[in-house]
Write an enzyme that holds these catalytic residues in place. Sequence first.
Site, PDB file in Angstrom:
ATOM      1  N   PHE B 125      47.062  42.722  34.947  1.00 56.65           N
ATOM      2  CA  PHE B 125      45.598  43.498  35.235  1.00 56.65           C
ATOM      3  C   PHE B 125      45.281  44.814  34.289  1.00 56.65           C
ATOM      4  O   PHE B 125      46.436  45.349  33.736  1.00 56.65           O
ATOM      5  CB  PHE B 125      45.636  44.166  36.515  1.00 56.65           C
ATOM      6  CG  PHE B 125      44.359  44.729  37.223  1.00 56.65           C
ATOM      7  CD1 PHE B 125      43.259  43.837  37.441  1.00 56.65           C
ATOM      8  CD2 PHE B 125      44.197  45.884  36.973  1.00 56.65           C
ATOM      9  CE1 PHE B 125      42.167  44.027  37.855  1.00 56.65           C
ATOM     10  CE2 PHE B 125      42.644  46.365  37.570  1.00 56.65           C
ATOM     11  CZ  PHE B 125      41.926  45.530  37.734  1.00 56.65           C
ATOM     12  N   ASP B 196      53.626  45.741  40.240  1.00 50.58           N
ATOM     13  CA  ASP B 196      52.381  46.007  40.590  1.00 50.58           C
ATOM     14  C   ASP B 196      51.979  45.345  41.976  1.00 50.58           C
ATOM     15  O   ASP B 196      51.981  44.190  41.718  1.00 50.58           O
ATOM     16  CB  ASP B 196      51.375  46.268  39.637  1.00 50.58           C
ATOM     17  CG  ASP B 196      49.803  46.421  40.066  1.00 50.58           C
ATOM     18  OD1 ASP B 196      49.809  46.738  41.511  1.00 50.58           O
ATOM     19  OD2 ASP B 196      48.992  46.763  39.240  1.00 50.58           O
ATOM     20  N   TYR B 221      43.130  50.087  48.875  1.00 50.72           N
ATOM     21  CA  TYR B 221      41.699  49.901  49.122  1.00 50.72           C
ATOM     22  C   TYR B 221      41.405  48.339  49.060  1.00 50.72           C
ATOM     23  O   TYR B 221      40.442  47.848  49.307  1.00 50.72           O
ATOM     24  CB  TYR B 221      40.662  50.383  48.242  1.00 50.72           C
ATOM     25  CG  TYR B 221      40.669  50.626  46.627  1.00 50.72           C
ATOM     26  CD1 TYR B 221      40.166  49.430  46.144  1.00 50.72           C
ATOM     27  CD2 TYR B 221      41.183  51.418  46.147  1.00 50.72           C
ATOM     28  CE1 TYR B 221      40.149  49.282  44.780  1.00 50.72           C
ATOM     29  CE2 TYR B 221      41.232  51.281  44.682  1.00 50.72           C
ATOM     30  CZ  TYR B 221      40.772  50.258  44.187  1.00 50.72           C
ATOM     31  OH  TYR B 221      40.958  50.010  42.770  1.00 50.72           O
ATOM     32  N   LYS B 222      42.652  47.535  48.929  1.00 45.91           N
ATOM     33  CA  LYS B 222      42.318  46.234  48.802  1.00 45.91           C
ATOM     34  C   LYS B 222      42.712  45.509  50.204  1.00 45.91           C
ATOM     35  O   LYS B 222      42.156  45.759  51.145  1.00 45.91           O
ATOM     36  CB  LYS B 222      43.001  45.489  47.418  1.00 45.91           C
ATOM     37  CG  LYS B 222      42.606  46.039  46.283  1.00 45.91           C
ATOM     38  CD  LYS B 222      43.301  45.323  45.166  1.00 45.91           C
ATOM     39  CE  LYS B 222      42.970  45.852  43.744  1.00 45.91           C
ATOM     40  NZ  LYS B 222      41.710  45.328  43.363  1.00 45.91           N
ATOM     41  N   ARG B 370      36.181  33.740  42.347  1.00 45.78           N
ATOM     42  CA  ARG B 370      37.761  34.024  43.172  1.00 45.78           C
ATOM     43  C   ARG B 370      37.217  34.383  44.776  1.00 45.78           C
ATOM     44  O   ARG B 370      36.107  35.099  44.972  1.00 45.78           O
ATOM     45  CB  ARG B 370      37.887  35.453  42.434  1.00 45.78           C
ATOM     46  CG  ARG B 370      39.362  35.907  42.612  1.00 45.78           C
ATOM     47  CD  ARG B 370      39.824  36.850  41.982  1.00 45.78           C
ATOM     48  NE  ARG B 370      38.960  38.337  42.351  1.00 45.78           N
ATOM     49  CZ  ARG B 370      39.332  39.463  42.243  1.00 45.78           C
ATOM     50  NH1 ARG B 370      40.732  39.929  41.683  1.00 45.78           N
ATOM     51  NH2 ARG B 370      38.707  40.722  42.569  1.00 45.78           N
TER      52      ARG B 370
END
Lengths: 411, 411
Positions: B125, B196, B221-222, B370
Site C-alpha cells: 500500500f 500491516d 475504519y475498514k 474491487r
Amino acid sequence: MVTRQDCITLDERDGLAEYRHKFTLPEGEIYLDGNSLGAMPSHLPARIQEVVVKEWGNGLIRSWNDAGWIHVPKRISAKVARLIGANADEVTVADSTSVNLYKALATAARLNPDRKVILTELDNFPTDLYIAQGIAELFGLEIRYVESTPEAVLAALDDSICLTMLTHVNYRTGAIYPMAEITAKAHQVGALIVWDLAHSAGAVEVDLNAAEVDLAVGCGYKYLNGGPGAPSFIYVAKRHHQQMRQPLSGWHGHAKPFEFVLDYQPADGMDRMQCGTPPLISMLGLDAALDVFDGVDMHDLRIKSMALCDLFIKLVDEKLSEYDFGLASPRDSAVRGSQVSLTHKQGYAIVQALIARGITGDFRMPNILRFGFTPLYVRYVDVYDTVQAIAEIMVKDEWNQAQFLTKKAVT
Amino acid sequence: MVTRQDCITLDERDGLAEYRHKFTLPEGEIYLDGNSLGAMPSHLPARIQEVVVKEWGNGLIRSWNDAGWIHVPKRISAKVARLIGANADEVTVADSTSVNLYKALATAARLNPDRKVILTELDNFPTDLYIAQGIAELFGLEIRYVESTPEAVLAALDDSICLTMLTHVNYRTGAIYPMAEITAKAHQVGALIVWDLAHSAGAVEVDLNAAEVDLAVGCGYKYLNGGPGAPSFIYVAKRHHQQMRQPLSGWHGHAKPFEFVLDYQPADGMDRMQCGTPPLISMLGLDAALDVFDGVDMHDLRIKSMALCDLFIKLVDEKLSEYDFGLASPRDSAVRGSQVSLTHKQGYAIVQALIARGITGDFRMPNILRFGFTPLYVRYVDVYDTVQAIAEIMVKDEWNQAQFLTKKAVT
C-alpha cells in the site's frame, strides 16, 4: 470594593455577552478550565450527529467527495489562520499537538542543518520537552534548557542555536513570552523558532506573520473548543514551504495521494504536513466549533480577557488577603494570557472544594490553582462568585475534609 | 447455475445473518466497500451523541476521570487483541495507521541497529512505502523492493535485512501473504517483521502470537467499522517491550504523564506507543463499533467470507464470461482475503454504473474493480444481485455514458 452588582452591570454592558449563548454549559456550573478542555458549542451535537448518520452512515465512502471530506483540513485551516495572524495557506490541521510539534521540530532541524542545539526553557509544557528529546536523539542535537524568563531565553540565543522551541503562553503561570522580540533575536543569530500556541490560539491576539515566526503548532481542544482530543494545527511561514521536509511522510501529505505511485513526492504547501487519514468525526467537530468565532474581533476578545483576569486579581486582593494565597501569574495584563494562577499550600484541596460547589478550575503541581477565563463564555459575575466561593471555603475551612484532600489520578 | 433463490436460501441458513441488523445501511444499497470505509453500526449515533452531550458537554474536563477517558485506549486494545491473536497488553490504539507504522518501523530499526535494509514489495500500500521512505532517510537505511509474491519476499530475505514490512492482505488483489512462513524465515536470517493488517483485522483470521510476529499495525475504519478516520492500532510482541523505543515521545507515552517531570521516561508496555491526546470522539466511536464483534467467532466469519467470495467468482464465471473480465484475486479462497478484484479495461465506468444502481464497489488504477465482502453485513443475495447488475450493465452498454466515463478526483 467591587460588588456583585458591579459585575452584573459589566456583563450587561459586555459586547461579547451574546457569545455565551452559543455554548451549552451544565446548569449552574462556573467553568474556568477552558484552557484544558473548551466547553461545548451548542450546535456541535447536531452537527456531529449529521456527520455520523448522514455523512458516514448514509454517504459512506462517497462522502470523501460528496460531503467534501477531502477538503476539510483546508477549510479548517482558513478558520484557524485568521485567529493567529497567518495566511490560510500557511496552516493545516492534522494529528495531535505532540505529533505536529514533532513535524515542526524535524522540519526546523532540517532547515538549519549546520546547527546542533535546541534552545528551550525549563517550565515549557512537558510534552514539548519530551518531543524535543525524541527529535534531539534522532537528529543528533543537544537540548539547552534555560530558566523560564524571556531575558534568559534572549541571553541564551547565540550562533550555536539551531532552533528555539517556546510556548507563547505558559501553561502554569499564563505568562506571555514576547513573540516578536524573541523571534527577531533568534533570526539575528541565525536560529529558527517554533512557537507552541496551545494556550494562545483563540485566547490572546497572535500575529505570526507580523512577528515573522518560522513555525508554530497549537491545540484544537482548549480555547478553540473543538472537543476532547480535537486535532491540532501546524503553521509554517510561506518562505520555508519550498525547502520544508517532515519525516512523517504519509499518503495525505503526498502530491498525488490517490494516484498510488511508488515514491513519496511531497505535496506543495501545507498539505505536506499531513500524514495519514484524519480522524474525521473529531476533525469535523473542530471545524464546526470554529464557527463560534465568526464575527468575533480578536482585539475585543483580548480586551475582555484582560478585564476578566484583572477583575479576578482585584477581588483576590480584596477578599483573600488574609489566607496566604500567592499570585503565580503576572499582575500586568499585557504579559498575561487568559488565565490567572494562584499559589496556596492547600491548593489541591481548595480546587476540589470549589469543584464540589460547581466551580471548575484545576490544580497543577506543586501548589498552583489555575483558573482559565474563556472570554466567550465566562461572565464577570462568574469571576465574582468564584472569589466569593474561595473566601467562603477559607472561612469555613471547607477544604479541610477527607474527600477534598485525597488526590485523584488525574485532575 | 446458481439462482437468486439459492442465495436467499444461503442467507436463511447463515449463522451470522443476524449481525447485519447491527448495522444501518442506506435503503436498497449493496455496500461492497467496507474494505475502504466500514458501514455504520446502528448503535453508534446514540453512543457518539452521549460522548458529545454527556461526557464532553456536561462532564467537561471531569470526564477524563468520571467517564474513564484515560482508560479508553486500553479498553479498545483488549477488543482488538482478540481479533488478531494477540494479548491485550501487546496492543494499543492511537493516531493514524501511517503514524503507527512510523512508530513500528522506527522501533524495529532500533531493535536491529546493525542491519541497514528494509525489505518490502512493490505492490505494498502506497502510504506504507512512503512512511518507509521517511524512516529510511532518517535512520540511514536502504529500501529493497521485490516483486509482489511470497516467493520473491522469501528469496530476498537474507542476513542484510534489518526489517521486512509487508501487508498481510494486498489492498488491490486481496492476496494473503503466508504470515507464519515469512515471519519464520525473517527470524531465521535475523530480521524483524512488521505486518500491516489494514485489510485483515476483522476480516480474516489472524494469529500474531502463533506466528511470533514482532510488530504489526492496522486500521480502525475498514473492517473494524470505527467510522471515517477512526484511530489505528499497533502491536508489539511482549518479548520486545523492554527494549522498544519509538521517537514520537509525547506525554501520553510517558511513565507518569500527569506528573509533569522534565525528562521523558517511557511508560511500561504498550502505553509507550502513545504520543499525544487521542481524538476522543473518533476513538470512542471505534470503541463502541468493536462491540459488534461480541460473540462473533472469527473462524465462522472467515468461513462466510470465503463462501461469499467463492460465490462471487462462480457467478462471474457463469454470467460474465463473454465480457473480457479478468480475475485479479487468487481463485483459491485459502490465500484470498475478504475481497474479490476483477480487471476490465472499462473498469472505472462499470464501477460508476454500479454505483448509480446503488451497488458500491470501488476502482483502483489501472483497471481494477474491487469488491469487498464484509461478512457481518453482506448477504449472499447481495452477491447475486451485484453480478446480475454487472451483466445487465454489460448487455446494455450502460457503462458507456458520459457521466460514468468522467473520472472524479477521489473514488
